[in-house]
Design a protein around this motif. Sequence first.
Motif, PDB file in Angstrom:
ATOM      1  N   LEU A 223      -7.145   8.682  -6.118  1.00 47.70           N
ATOM      2  CA  LEU A 223      -8.066   9.079  -5.051  1.00 47.70           C
ATOM      3  C   LEU A 223      -8.635  10.475  -5.230  1.00 47.70           C
ATOM      4  CD1 LEU A 223      -6.143   7.702  -1.937  1.00 47.70           C
ATOM      5  CD2 LEU A 223      -8.195   6.749  -2.981  1.00 47.70           C
TER       6      LEU A 223
ATOM      7  N   GLY B 173       0.097   5.518   1.222  1.00 46.34           N
ATOM      8  CA  GLY B 173      -0.868   6.382   1.894  1.00 46.34           C
ATOM      9  C   GLY B 173      -0.857   7.792   1.332  1.00 46.34           C
TER      10      GLY B 173
ATOM     11  N   GLN C 193      -5.819  13.913   7.582  1.00 46.93           N
ATOM     12  CA  GLN C 193      -6.562  12.685   7.291  1.00 46.93           C
ATOM     13  C   GLN C 193      -5.725  11.816   6.349  1.00 46.93           C
ATOM     14  OE1 GLN C 193     -10.220  13.346   5.230  1.00 46.93           O
ATOM     15  NE2 GLN C 193     -10.775  11.174   5.162  1.00 46.93           N
TER      16      GLN C 193
ATOM     17  N   MET D 250      -5.444   8.350   3.875  1.00 44.74           N
ATOM     18  CA  MET D 250      -6.150   7.347   3.093  1.00 44.74           C
ATOM     19  C   MET D 250      -5.120   6.403   2.472  1.00 44.74           C
ATOM     20  SD  MET D 250      -9.143   9.592   1.222  1.00 44.74           S
ATOM     21  CE  MET D 250      -7.949  10.669   0.423  1.00 44.74           C
ATOM     22  N   LYS D 251      -5.431   5.104   2.464  1.00 51.81           N
ATOM     23  CA  LYS D 251      -4.499   4.086   1.958  1.00 51.81           C
ATOM     24  C   LYS D 251      -5.049   3.465   0.671  1.00 51.81           C
ATOM     25  CE  LYS D 251      -4.589   1.997   5.963  1.00 51.81           C
ATOM     26  NZ  LYS D 251      -4.323   1.027   7.037  1.00 51.81           N
TER      27      LYS D 251
ATOM     28  N   GLU E 223       0.823  -1.209   0.000  1.00 50.61           N
ATOM     29  CA  GLU E 223       0.000   0.000   0.000  1.00 50.61           C
ATOM     30  C   GLU E 223       0.859   1.261   0.000  1.00 50.61           C
ATOM     31  OE1 GLU E 223      -3.907  -1.621   2.460  1.00 50.61           O
ATOM     32  OE2 GLU E 223      -2.357  -0.454   3.491  1.00 50.61           O
TER      33      GLU E 223
END
Length: 394
Positions: free
Chosen positions: A157, A89, A114, A116-117, A87
Motif C-alpha cells: 500500500l 489492516g 485512517q 486501510m484493508k 485481510e
Amino acid sequence: MAWNEPGGNKPRDPWGGGGGGDQRPPDLDEALKNLKDRINGLFGGKGGSGGGGKRGAGVPKGLLIIVALVLVVGYVMMGFYQVDQREQGVVLRFGKFNRIVEPGLNWRAPVIEQAMKVDVGQNRSYELSEEMLTRDTNIVSVTLEVQYKVLDPQAFLLRVAAPEAILEHATSSALRHVVGSSTMDDVLRDQREDIRLEVRKRLQEYLDRYNTGLVINQVVLDRTAAPDAVRDAFDDVAKAREDEDRFKKEAEAYYNAIIPQARGKAARITEEAKAYKAKVVAEAQGNAARFEDLVAEYEKAPSITRHRLYLDTITEVLGASSKVLVDVKNGNNLMYLPLDQLMKPRETAKGGESGSGGSSSSTSRTTNAGADDGGSSGGQTPRSLYNTNRTEIR
C-alpha cells in the motif's frame, strides 16, 4: 359582527390604534433581541441593555454531562471497524504508517487515524501472451500465467504506487530475458521446465528489489509454439524429430534384444564344443585302454584273438550292409530273386533310422536268410552269426 366593523366601546381592528385592544404583531427587532438574550443566558451571559433586563437562566450541569457523554460514546463507536479473516489492516496516524492490525474487531481514532484493508489471502493471477525472439534468432509465441498474493500489506500500500503494474512489467522483462537466452528447441520442447523455474526466480528477484510486497506462488508455462504463419512447418519439423527419437529407441531396443541372444548362442556353442571335446577325449581314452587290453590278450592267445577280431570285423561290416543269402538244398533249382523288392525295405529303413532303431530293423530283416557257421545238418534250424551287430565268441 365582523371584527373590522365600526362601533362598540372596544374596536376590534388589529391594526387600529388606542385602547387596550391593540393586537399588533411584535416587532422583528424585538424578536431577534429576545432570541439573543436567551442564547446568552444559555451560556451564562447577560441580557441586552435596558431598564428591567434580567440575567439569562443557566443550563443544568447534568444536561451538559449527558451531552458530553453522548459525544464521547459517538466518537468511540465511530472508531470501530471489522477486518475479515483473509485481510490485514494498515493504520495511518496523521498520514504516517503506525501499525498493522490482524483480522477481527479493531479500533482507530476517527479523524486522527485512517485504516486501510488488504486481502492477503486471495490468490491473484496475471496472464501474459507475447511473441519474442530467441537466441538463435527465431520467433516463438509464449503464454505465461503468474499466480501471486500479497505478503507485506505495508509495502503493497505504501512503498510503491502501482505494485500490480510493476508485476506486469517485471513479468514481461523476466520472460524476455530467459527466452532470449535460450534456443527455439529449448523453448518449444527441451527446456520448458527449466525456463519456467528460471522465470519464477528472476521475477521474484525483481519484485523484492522494487519492494512491492508481492510473493510469487507459481509460474505456469501454458503454451509455447511457433508463430501462426510458420506453425505448419514447425509441426512437420517436430514430427520428424519425434520419428527420429522413435527410430533411435527402436534401434536401441533391437540392440538390447539381439546382443543377449548372440551372447547366449555363443555360450551354448562353447558349452557344446567343450562337451564334444570331453566326449572325444573320453572315447579316445577308452579305445586306447581297450587296445591295451586287447594287446595283452593277444600276447596270451594270438590265434584265438585273431579269429575273434576277424569275426567281429565281419559282423560289423555285414551288419551295416544289405545282404541276400540263398540256401539251395540240392543246388539244382533256379530261383527268381526280386532284388529290387528286397532292396526297398532297406532303403526305407535308412531314411527312418535313428539311434539303435536302425540296427534292430536290419537285424530283423537278416534273420530270415542266415548262414550257419558249420553248414546245415539234418532237420536242425541253422544258427545265424548276424543276429546282432557283434557276435560274442566264448
